[in-house]
Design a protein around this motif. Structure first.
Motif, short mmCIF file in Angstrom:
data_model
loop_
_atom_site.label_atom_id
_atom_site.label_comp_id
_atom_site.label_asym_id
_atom_site.label_seq_id
_atom_site.Cartn_x
_atom_site.Cartn_y
_atom_site.Cartn_z
N MET A 1 -0.31 4.17 4.44
CA MET A 1 0.17 4.67 5.71
C MET A 1 1.68 4.48 5.84
SD MET A 1 -2.65 3.98 8.69
CE MET A 1 -2.63 2.23 8.62
N LEU A 2 2.18 3.36 5.36
CA LEU A 2 3.60 3.10 5.55
C LEU A 2 4.50 3.92 4.63
CD1 LEU A 2 3.59 -0.75 6.11
CD2 LEU A 2 4.00 1.03 7.79
N LEU A 3 3.98 4.41 3.53
CA LEU A 3 4.79 5.24 2.64
C LEU A 3 5.35 6.47 3.35
CD1 LEU A 3 2.93 5.24 -0.80
CD2 LEU A 3 5.25 4.45 -0.35
N ASN A 4 4.58 7.02 4.27
CA ASN A 4 4.99 8.24 4.98
C ASN A 4 5.42 8.00 6.42
OD1 ASN A 4 4.59 10.09 2.85
ND2 ASN A 4 2.40 9.96 3.18
N HIS A 5 5.44 6.77 6.85
CA HIS A 5 5.80 6.49 8.25
C HIS A 5 7.28 6.78 8.48
CE1 HIS A 5 6.31 4.48 12.06
NE2 HIS A 5 5.00 4.39 12.14
N PRO A 6 7.62 7.57 9.51
CA PRO A 6 9.02 7.96 9.72
C PRO A 6 9.93 6.83 10.21
CG PRO A 6 7.65 8.76 11.52
CD PRO A 6 6.72 8.17 10.48
N HIS A 7 9.35 5.74 10.71
CA HIS A 7 10.17 4.66 11.26
C HIS A 7 9.99 3.34 10.52
CE1 HIS A 7 11.19 7.35 14.50
NE2 HIS A 7 9.90 7.54 14.75
N ALA A 8 9.46 3.40 9.31
CA ALA A 8 9.25 2.17 8.54
C ALA A 8 9.76 2.37 7.13
CB ALA A 8 7.76 1.82 8.50
N GLU A 9 10.38 1.33 6.62
CA GLU A 9 10.82 1.33 5.22
C GLU A 9 10.01 0.26 4.49
OE1 GLU A 9 14.68 0.36 2.41
OE2 GLU A 9 14.83 0.15 4.57
N LEU A 10 9.24 0.67 3.53
CA LEU A 10 8.43 -0.25 2.75
C LEU A 10 9.34 -0.90 1.71
CD1 LEU A 10 5.52 -1.24 2.51
CD2 LEU A 10 5.09 0.64 0.93
N LYS B 1 6.58 5.38 -7.53
CA LYS B 1 6.92 5.00 -8.91
C LYS B 1 8.01 3.93 -8.96
CE LYS B 1 5.33 9.17 -11.13
NZ LYS B 1 4.85 9.99 -10.04
N SER B 2 8.83 3.84 -7.93
CA SER B 2 9.89 2.83 -7.91
C SER B 2 9.46 1.54 -7.19
CB SER B 2 11.15 3.39 -7.25
OG SER B 2 10.90 3.70 -5.90
N LEU B 3 8.37 1.61 -6.45
CA LEU B 3 7.88 0.45 -5.72
C LEU B 3 6.93 -0.34 -6.61
CD1 LEU B 3 8.06 -0.82 -2.90
CD2 LEU B 3 6.10 0.56 -2.25
N ALA C 1 2.08 3.58 -8.17
CA ALA C 1 1.43 4.79 -8.66
C ALA C 1 0.33 4.47 -9.68
CB ALA C 1 2.45 5.73 -9.28
N GLN C 2 0.51 3.42 -10.47
CA GLN C 2 -0.51 3.04 -11.45
C GLN C 2 -1.74 2.43 -10.77
OE1 GLN C 2 2.04 0.56 -13.93
NE2 GLN C 2 1.45 1.85 -15.66
N VAL C 3 -1.52 1.61 -9.77
CA VAL C 3 -2.62 0.94 -9.08
C VAL C 3 -3.34 1.90 -8.14
CG1 VAL C 3 -3.24 -0.96 -7.54
CG2 VAL C 3 -1.50 -1.30 -9.29
N PHE C 4 -2.58 2.76 -7.48
CA PHE C 4 -3.14 3.72 -6.54
C PHE C 4 -2.75 5.14 -6.96
CE2 PHE C 4 -2.36 -0.16 -3.99
CZ PHE C 4 -3.67 -0.46 -3.68
N PRO C 5 -3.46 5.72 -7.93
CA PRO C 5 -3.13 7.07 -8.42
C PRO C 5 -3.07 8.13 -7.33
CG PRO C 5 -4.80 6.06 -9.81
CD PRO C 5 -4.62 5.16 -8.61
N LYS C 6 -3.78 7.91 -6.25
CA LYS C 6 -3.79 8.85 -5.13
C LYS C 6 -2.37 9.07 -4.58
CE LYS C 6 -5.61 8.88 -0.41
NZ LYS C 6 -6.55 8.22 0.50
N PHE C 7 -1.51 8.05 -4.70
CA PHE C 7 -0.15 8.12 -4.17
C PHE C 7 0.89 8.41 -5.25
CE2 PHE C 7 -2.46 5.21 -1.31
CZ PHE C 7 -2.48 6.03 -0.19
N ALA C 8 0.46 8.75 -6.45
CA ALA C 8 1.39 8.96 -7.57
C ALA C 8 2.40 10.07 -7.30
CB ALA C 8 0.61 9.26 -8.85
N SER C 9 2.05 11.03 -6.48
CA SER C 9 2.98 12.13 -6.20
C SER C 9 4.06 11.76 -5.19
CB SER C 9 2.22 13.36 -5.70
OG SER C 9 1.58 13.07 -4.47
#
Length: 71
Positions: free
Chosen positions: A1-10, A36-38, A23-31
């Protein structure tokens, strides 16, 4: 949820299997560009407190209390 939140920086994610990118642990978010940098890191409360204003804990019942600081 926080990856796309407009007011939060993960700024950090922690996990027992650290040093793996999200991306390796959660392939769903690989795109997602940031996945990939987190990279997962060791869960060190003092370091997280310096990096973030807010820390979300998803831990078993009672474990989170060991990380939380009483105000």
């Amino acid at each position: 949820m926080l990856l796309n939140h407009p007011h939060a920086e993960l700024v950090a994610v922690t996990r027992a299997e650290c040093r793996t990118d999200a991306a390796q642990v959660f392939p769903k978010f690989a795109s997602h560009p940031k996945s990939k940098s987190l990279r997962f890191s060791d869960p060190k409360a003092e370091l997280l407190a310096k990096q973030a204003d807010v820390v979300f804990l998803a831990l078993p019942h009672g474990v989170a209390a060991g990380y939380a600081v009483r105000c």
